[in-house]
Design a protein around this motif. Structure first.
Motif: not given
Length: 179
Positions: A1-30
């Motif tokens: 389960m460690q590989n799956l756990d690590l994959t989820n953490l890495v993907l989740g962290a990457w997604l979270l960084v991208v999402v927060i960065k985008r949410q702090l920037a002014p954007r057109v609502i879509r």
């Protein structure tokens, strides 16, 4: 389960960084449903893998309790983050959105709480992508509804722009396939 756990953490962290960065920037609502569906499907696949390949054992009662609490957390934090946004109409007549420090704090508290409970429940982070997909979908839906309530006429322009972009995207894909 460690590989799956690590994959989820890495993907989740990457997604979270991208999402927060985008949410702090002014954007057109879509409202791009496809992305959220993809994250939810990846999350469901991750949980399925944990049961099939990693021998995760959870009773139906545990699944109901944790699933309900996780869903409630996703819904509550999504709504709170949506309400933390600043909404306005730009010079082109489109409704814009931008998160702030409170949006980031709500993300951090929501994710930390989910990961803590996920670790206690499954011993891993197998539900992280599903949680992110659901909370992002609900947040975007709440932002859309709040903007429609506050700027009903202007949101028609946002919807028209989104439909036009969606149509153009499909036309470009069709043209590439026909080459």
């Amino acid at each position: 389960m460690q590989n799956l756990d690590l994959t989820n953490l890495v993907l989740g962290a990457w997604l979270l960084v991208v999402v927060i960065k985008r949410q702090l920037a002014p954007r057109v609502i879509r409202f791009k449903l496809e992305f959220f569906i993809l994250v939810i499907l990846l999350g469901m696949a991750s949980i399925g893998d944990a049961f099939q390949k990693q021998h995760l054992h959870i009773t139906p009662q545990q699944a109901l309790i944790f699933g309900s609490l996780s869903l409630a957390s996703a819904l509550i934090f999504a709504a709170l983050r949506a309400w933390s946004y600043h909404l306005w109409v730009n010079d082109a007549g489109l409704v814009m959105r931008q998160g702030n420090w409170l949006t980031v704090v709500l993300w951090l508290v929501g994710i930390a709480g989910h990961l803590g409970v996920d670790r206690l429940w499954t011993g891993s982070s197998v539900t992280l992508l599903l949680y992110l997909g659901v909370t992002l979908l609900v947040q975007r839906g709440c932002v859309w509804l709040l903007a429609q309530r506050q700027y009903p006429a202007e949101m028609r322009a946002n919807a028209a722009l989104q439909a036009e972009n969606h149509h153009d995207h499909h036309e470009r894909r069709r043209a590439r396939r026909n080459k």
